[in-house]
Design a protein around this motif. Structure first.
Motif, PDB file in Angstrom:
ATOM      1  N   MET A  50       0.812  -1.215   0.000  1.00  0.00           N
ATOM      2  CA  MET A  50       0.000   0.000   0.000  1.00  0.00           C
ATOM      3  C   MET A  50       0.850   1.272   0.000  1.00  0.00           C
ATOM      4  N   GLY A  51       2.175   1.119   0.164  1.00  0.00           N
ATOM      5  CA  GLY A  51       3.056   2.278   0.211  1.00  0.00           C
ATOM      6  C   GLY A  51       3.140   2.930   1.569  1.00  0.00           C
ATOM      7  N   THR A  52       2.541   2.301   2.591  1.00  0.00           N
ATOM      8  CA  THR A  52       2.564   2.856   3.946  1.00  0.00           C
ATOM      9  C   THR A  52       3.881   2.587   4.637  1.00  0.00           C
ATOM     10  N   LEU A  53       4.483   1.427   4.343  1.00  0.00           N
ATOM     11  CA  LEU A  53       5.754   1.039   4.948  1.00  0.00           C
ATOM     12  C   LEU A  53       6.742   0.638   3.868  1.00  0.00           C
ATOM     13  N   ASP A  54       8.030   0.745   4.213  1.00  0.00           N
ATOM     14  CA  ASP A  54       9.127   0.332   3.336  1.00  0.00           C
ATOM     15  C   ASP A  54       9.974  -0.671   4.115  1.00  0.00           C
ATOM     16  N   LEU A  55      10.064  -1.897   3.616  1.00  0.00           N
ATOM     17  CA  LEU A  55      10.793  -2.946   4.341  1.00  0.00           C
ATOM     18  C   LEU A  55      12.249  -2.594   4.578  1.00  0.00           C
ATOM     19  N   ARG A  59      12.736  -5.389   7.420  1.00  0.00           N
ATOM     20  CA  ARG A  59      13.195  -6.675   6.902  1.00  0.00           C
ATOM     21  C   ARG A  59      14.120  -7.365   7.902  1.00  0.00           C
ATOM     22  N   GLN A  60      15.012  -6.612   8.524  1.00  0.00           N
ATOM     23  CA  GLN A  60      15.935  -7.179   9.507  1.00  0.00           C
ATOM     24  C   GLN A  60      15.202  -7.594  10.776  1.00  0.00           C
ATOM     25  N   LEU A  61      14.217  -6.830  11.190  1.00  0.00           N
ATOM     26  CA  LEU A  61      13.430  -7.203  12.364  1.00  0.00           C
ATOM     27  C   LEU A  61      12.638  -8.475  12.105  1.00  0.00           C
TER      28      LEU A  61
END
Length: 356
Positions: free
Chosen positions: A98-103, A124-126
């Motif tokens: 949705m474009g709300t978050l960036d991994l 991504r690391q988490l």
């Protein structure tokens, strides 16, 4: 013992979706295939399905509430432990779509209060447990478990309390299966969405999946109608606190049929983009078979190798496993309330896959 009537957390009125080409879940309670592989005293639910067009066959056995001799049924709810992480990862991937978050953006974008080194970590690391941030929650539990378990704080407050320790390794360098990683994941989601993590999961994953018996447990969950109580080998209750700070890592409950519905929705609908499904299925830590929020395992069967979404959970004496083949929807689910070893659940799941 009087059990409280269960109240679902979501107010969303979602109709149960039937996937194209898939049979409805049948009201079956047993099957020779399942019984061949289960111990006679198995307490819980096991469900199998040959592919997405076949009927889900369900076996229920044992007692959900020993004190009143209430039997387990195919609709009994169980805490699912770390299968929660997989559902949390699906939620984050939806937000990325949705474009709300960036991994791959620093989480400081949403949690600027964190120390610089901690804020440099990515989602991504988490979600692959490689943040390098020490497990502050575990350290606090070692010092005063009773006090920490009584904390009724949410993910953001917990992230700023337990996620600020000096990193022990560079981001992406070392595996650490840590509650604190997932506290930070939930905190990022809450900051980005400006609503409780639980509501985001309900809206973006559970409602589209059409499930009605899956949500987040709260204090006193073991006394809710429809919930299995967990017992240890001595027959004593072995349940676990479900503080709201760890909602992203291990506090969800579900049923076998609901877990299959969620997996069907993830892998056979447009809930996620093709890119997001690939992210969910790509192993990041080969030594652990770990992708984002769960494992991906390849097993041998008489039809050849199958690569499965392999989601296992343990909390208190609840043990759970969802083994799902995204290629065709073949699935095995095991839910148990007697502290069954996870290695034994894995052995049974592999045997069922090989025997279908």
């Amino acid at each position: 013992m009087q059990r409280r009537q269960f109240i679902h957390l979501s107010s969303l009125a979602a109709a149960v979706a039937v996937l194209p080409g898939c049979a409805a879940v049948a009201n079956l309670t047993t099957g020779p295939l399942i019984e061949r592989h289960l111990p006679k005293d198995y307490s819980g639910v096991v469900a199998v399905r040959k592919d997405a067009r076949s009927t889900l066959v369900t076996h229920a056995g044992g007692l959900a509430l020993r004190e009143e001799k209430q039997p387990v049924t195919k609709d009994t709810r169980f805490l699912i432990g770390s299968i929660t992480k997989w559902i949390s990862a699906v939620t984050v991937l939806r937000l990325a779509d949705m474009g709300t978050l960036d991994l791959d953006a620093p989480i400081a974008r949403h949690l600027p209060e964190l120390p610089a080194a901690n804020g440099a970590v990515t989602l991504r690391q988490l979600m692959s447990n490689r943040s390098g941030i020490p497990n502050g929650l575990l350290e606090a539990l070692k010092k005063d478990r009773a006090a920490v378990e009584k904390l009724e704080i949410g993910p953001v407050e917990a992230a700023l309390r337990f996620g600020t320790g000096t990193p022990t390794s560079s981001p992406g360098e070392r595996w650490d299966y840590s509650y604190t990683n997932w506290i930070l994941v939930a905190a990022v989601v809450e900051r980005a969405r400006k609503e409780p993590f639980t509501e985001t999961v309900e809206e973006l994953v559970l409602a589209p999946s059409g499930v009605r018996d899956t949500s987040f447990a709260a204090t006193g969950y073991e006394d809710e109608v429809g919930m299995a109580v967990a017992y240890n080998e001595a027959g004593l209750r072995k349940t676990s606190p479900v503080p709201p700070m760890i909602v992203a890592s291990g506090t969800m409950y579900s049923t076998a049929s609901d877990l299959v519905k969620i997996a069907d929705t993830v892998y056979f609908t447009k809930l996620l983009s093709d890119k997001a499904r690939k992210e969910l299925s790509t192993v990041v830590v080969p030594s652990e078979d770990y992708a984002l929020g769960g494992k991906v395992k390849t097993i041998a069967t008489k039809e050849g190798a199958r690569t499965l979404a392999w989601e296992a959970g343990a909390i208190g004496a609840y043990k759970s496993l969802l083994a799902y083949d995204p290629a065709d929807g073949r699935v095995v689910v095991l839910l148990n309330n007697t502290d069954m070893p996870q290695s034994e659940q894995a052995r049974i799941a592999v045997a069922l896959f090989q025997d279908m």
